[in-house]
Design a protein around this motif. Structure first.
Motif, short mmCIF file in Angstrom:
data_model
loop_
_atom_site.label_atom_id
_atom_site.label_comp_id
_atom_site.label_asym_id
_atom_site.label_seq_id
_atom_site.Cartn_x
_atom_site.Cartn_y
_atom_site.Cartn_z
N GLU A 131 0.60 -0.73 -0.22
CA GLU A 131 0.10 0.05 0.12
C GLU A 131 0.81 1.26 -0.44
O GLU A 131 0.98 2.37 -0.68
N ARG A 132 1.55 0.98 0.94
CA ARG A 132 3.09 2.58 0.90
C ARG A 132 3.90 2.24 -0.40
O ARG A 132 4.03 3.51 -0.62
N MET A 133 3.79 1.31 -1.12
CA MET A 133 4.72 1.80 -1.63
C MET A 133 4.07 2.42 -3.94
O MET A 133 5.24 2.49 -4.16
N LYS A 134 2.53 2.25 -3.42
CA LYS A 134 2.06 2.80 -4.27
C LYS A 134 2.34 4.31 -5.06
O LYS A 134 2.61 4.83 -3.60
N GLY A 135 2.76 4.78 -6.02
CA GLY A 135 3.17 5.83 -6.52
C GLY A 135 4.67 6.08 -6.70
O GLY A 135 5.37 7.27 -6.73
N HIS A 136 5.38 5.40 -5.58
CA HIS A 136 6.75 5.08 -5.67
C HIS A 136 7.53 3.95 -6.58
O HIS A 136 8.63 4.69 -5.87
N ILE A 137 6.99 4.03 -7.38
CA ILE A 137 7.87 2.47 -7.43
C ILE A 137 8.56 2.74 -8.83
O ILE A 137 7.97 3.92 -10.33
N LEU A 138 10.17 2.92 -8.79
CA LEU A 138 10.85 3.75 -9.89
C LEU A 138 10.98 2.29 -10.99
O LEU A 138 11.02 2.12 -11.96
N ALA A 139 11.18 1.30 -10.12
CA ALA A 139 10.97 0.33 -11.24
C ALA A 139 11.36 -1.24 -10.41
O ALA A 139 11.01 -1.59 -9.50
N GLN A 140 11.03 -2.20 -11.53
CA GLN A 140 10.83 -3.57 -10.52
C GLN A 140 11.14 -4.75 -11.08
O GLN A 140 10.99 -5.00 -12.33
N THR A 141 11.47 -5.65 -10.39
CA THR A 141 11.65 -7.35 -11.27
C THR A 141 11.57 -8.29 -10.69
O THR A 141 11.40 -8.18 -8.83
N GLU A 142 11.62 -9.85 -11.04
CA GLU A 142 11.70 -10.70 -10.03
C GLU A 142 11.79 -11.76 -10.60
O GLU A 142 12.43 -11.99 -11.91
N LEU A 143 12.19 -12.57 -10.04
CA LEU A 143 13.20 -14.15 -10.39
C LEU A 143 12.21 -15.15 -9.29
O LEU A 143 10.98 -14.62 -8.86
N ILE A 144 11.92 -15.78 -10.41
CA ILE A 144 10.52 -17.25 -9.90
C ILE A 144 11.84 -18.46 -9.72
O ILE A 144 11.83 -18.70 -10.64
N GLY A 145 11.24 -19.33 -8.29
CA GLY A 145 11.66 -20.41 -8.26
C GLY A 145 10.22 -21.23 -7.88
O GLY A 145 9.48 -21.05 -7.92
N ARG A 146 10.83 -22.64 -7.90
CA ARG A 146 10.11 -23.33 -8.08
C ARG A 146 10.18 -24.62 -6.69
O ARG A 146 11.29 -24.79 -6.90
N TYR A 147 9.94 -25.56 -6.27
CA TYR A 147 9.71 -25.95 -5.01
C TYR A 147 8.82 -27.04 -5.06
O TYR A 147 7.49 -26.79 -5.18
N GLU A 148 9.08 -28.72 -5.46
CA GLU A 148 7.80 -29.66 -4.96
C GLU A 148 8.47 -30.27 -3.97
O GLU A 148 9.84 -31.28 -4.02
N ARG A 149 8.11 -30.55 -2.58
CA ARG A 149 8.42 -31.99 -1.82
C ARG A 149 8.54 -33.63 -1.93
O ARG A 149 7.35 -33.64 -2.80
N HIS A 150 9.82 -34.05 -1.90
CA HIS A 150 9.16 -35.17 -2.09
C HIS A 150 9.17 -36.46 -0.88
O HIS A 150 9.56 -36.09 0.12
#
Length: 150
Positions: A131-150
């Motif tokens: 909520e506080r970040m709204k209107g203040h983001i200059l750039a954004q990125t993401e890294l996605i990882g996956r995991y499954e328990r066996h």
């Protein structure tokens, strides 16, 4: 802006070591191309694949840190970045690794560069931070990882 890890590629499996089944420590993260005008960074790791029977919104918050200095270029394995740590879903203030209850889940490491620092209580939630970040983001990125328990 870029967020990468030497431990896994984007959309690849998160190594066992970084999960609740392993050492439950954070993977190494590298931050690059932060905008010069950034005043702070926000790091959020969450899992949007939680069964609705466990959590109505299907989201589990694993790691939330705000007011990370924009000069930080890496978060070494097993270390917390400087900044203010918020409460995750497990009432954790620090990294809590993947721990899916049912099948493979996706884990989103999201990084935001802001034009300000956030003034929030350390007991703030991800919702408060977003909520506080709204209107203040200059750039954004993401890294996605996956995991499954066996």
């Amino acid at each position: 802006m870029k967020l990468t890890s030497s431990a896994f590629e984007n959309n690849a499996k998160i190594p066992f070591k970084y999960t609740c089944d392993g050492q439950n420590i954070n993977p190494p993260l590298r931050i690059s191309e932060v905008p010069d005008e950034a005043k702070s960074l926000v790091l959020i790791m969450d899992d949007p694949d939680v069964p609705k029977r466990l959590k109505a919104d299907g989201m589990w918050d694993h790691w939330i840190v705000f007011n990370i200095p924009p000069t930080v270029t890496e978060i070494p394995e097993g270390t917390e970045p400087p900044g203010i740590h918020c409460l995750g879903t497990s009432e954790n203030l620090h990294y809590f690794g993947p721990c899916p209850p049912d099948r493979e889940h996706r884990y989103f490491f999201k990084l935001y560069a802001l034009d300000t620092e956030l003034h929030l209580n350390p007991k703030a939630t991800k919702k408060d931070v977003e909520e506080r970040m709204k209107g203040h983001i200059l750039a954004q990125t993401e890294l996605i990882g996956r995991y499954e328990r066996h």
